[in-house]
Enzyme design. Structure first.
Site, PDB file in Angstrom:
ATOM      1  N   GLY B  47       1.013  -1.042   0.168  1.00 28.47           N
ATOM      2  CA  GLY B  47      -0.132   0.254  -0.225  1.00 28.47           C
ATOM      3  C   GLY B  47       0.793   1.275  -0.212  1.00 28.47           C
ATOM      4  O   GLY B  47       1.964   0.864   0.071  1.00 28.47           O
ATOM      5  N   GLU B 115      11.173  -8.237   0.641  1.00 32.91           N
ATOM      6  CA  GLU B 115      10.619  -9.203   1.890  1.00 32.91           C
ATOM      7  C   GLU B 115       8.626  -9.740   0.867  1.00 32.91           C
ATOM      8  O   GLU B 115       8.273 -10.445   1.729  1.00 32.91           O
ATOM      9  CB  GLU B 115      10.551  -9.045   3.200  1.00 32.91           C
ATOM     10  CG  GLU B 115      11.499  -9.347   3.304  1.00 32.91           C
ATOM     11  CD  GLU B 115      12.096  -9.288   4.870  1.00 32.91           C
ATOM     12  OE1 GLU B 115      11.458 -10.708   5.108  1.00 32.91           O
ATOM     13  OE2 GLU B 115      11.990  -8.917   5.619  1.00 32.91           O
TER      14      GLU B 115
END
Lengths: 229, 229
Positions: B47, B115
């Site tokens: 986001g 990640e």
């Protein structure tokens, strides 16, 4: 999340309400004459800015109430409109909501000093900003919805004839439907109760009146079906 | 529109991206480990905040690219989440988008320093804020979509067996489907091209490979059908 946020990036957030109604003239939409600049005097959806203390849905309900006096209207979120130039003055993102209401039940409640008026969807005026696009989108959503959810509870009188239900679907889908085929498909959804009562105005023999079985209707709202009219 | 707007009412606007992928282990979703507070170290959707100069869709594409390197991914708007307490720090409204991508085609492009990781939708970790709700909503939308639009072009390899297509639908719908019935319904949509070529790994006799007829597939995206599996 403040690490990648600049105050310059602030935008305004508004809601706009698309209210569908149905009467013997067909599918309609409720519009207001805008009473402030820009675009004062033009036809518009009912809209307003979000308050920090409310959800978007809460804002839509508040705005609708302010312009029409309508309360407890269930509205569904349609889409967030965010084109950079959609509002000529401010950088505003608007989340559109739509609702279906019964015109007869609610007409007296409409507050008159805002010049709200019902328009046939086939005779829509030019609206401000991207509101025509919002309406077109809402009509597509409503059409799409007929194939997976029941429609009519909010739009028809409590008791209605099969012809009225057919005419509602025809108005939404904007096409003529084969009556026998329609009746058989609607009956297979098992959401109607046939009353032992006739509407004697519609024909000499009269037409049986129906009601929605609210429990079965609501269950179908949750568990979509597939209806190919 | 400034006449009814207060600076106190300013809220932040963000986008969140729900990325679905499919491989021989089933339907998956791409998550990242959040690298800033609050909720640092927790799993999250990708986001970011909206910039004043971009549309919501533009922001979603930028955010996805920043975290994964993925480009030109078509994303569809899902819903605007606006509960007042959804973000514990700021009053933030987030518009969620979803996309379907082919894991094999794109995996090497994923930027590793954020990640990002694929999770089976049946083994989703607890996510920050209301992200689990967003994902559940997106899965419902994807399921619903299979009954009205073709699915698979973005999720399957260019050439695929009927079994792979069946397994994709089974993974999305989370139920076993009758193979013969499925094949007959899919064939009736007329969006597949049967190749004169077999996948010899899947069985001794081999399995015919198929491709989507892109032109017919795209036409069906615009003109929804009704598919009852």
């Amino acid at each position: 999340m403040l690490n990648n946020y600049n105050t310059e990036d602030k935008v305004l957030l508004s809601v706009d309400c698309i209210i569908f109604g149905f009467d013997n003239e067909g599918l309609k939409i409720l519009l207001i004459k805008r009473d402030f600049e820009p675009e004062k005097g033009k036809w518009s959806l009912m809209g307003g800015f979000l308050k920090k203390s409310e959800s978007l849905n809460g804002a839509a309900i508040r705005v609708l109430n302010r312009y029409t006096g309508l309360q407890d209207i269930y509205m569904e979120q349609l889409y967030a409109y965010s084109e950079v130039d959609r509002d000529p003055v401010d950088r505003t993102i608007s989340v559109a909501f739509y609702a279906l209401i019964n015109i007869e039940n609610h007409n007296t409640a409409l507050i008159q000093d805002h010049e709200a008026e019902w328009f046939s969807i086939s005779k829509m005026p030019k609206l401000i900003f991207d509101h025509n696009e919002m309406v077109a989108h809402a009509i597509r959503r409503l059409r799409y919805r007929t194939s997976t959810k029941p429609v009519g509870f909010e739009l028809l009188p409590e008791k209605f004839t099969m012809r009225q239900l057919l005419e509602l679907y025809e108005a939404i889908l904007d096409k003529e439907l084969d009556k026998r085929n329609f009746i058989s498909k609607i009956n297979s959804l098992d959401i109607l109760v046939k009353l032992n009562e006739k509407d004697m105005l519609s024909s000499r023999k009269g037409s049986y009146l129906y009601m929605f079985d609210k429990e079965k209707y609501d269950a179908k709202l949750l568990n979509h079906f597939v209806l190919n009219l």
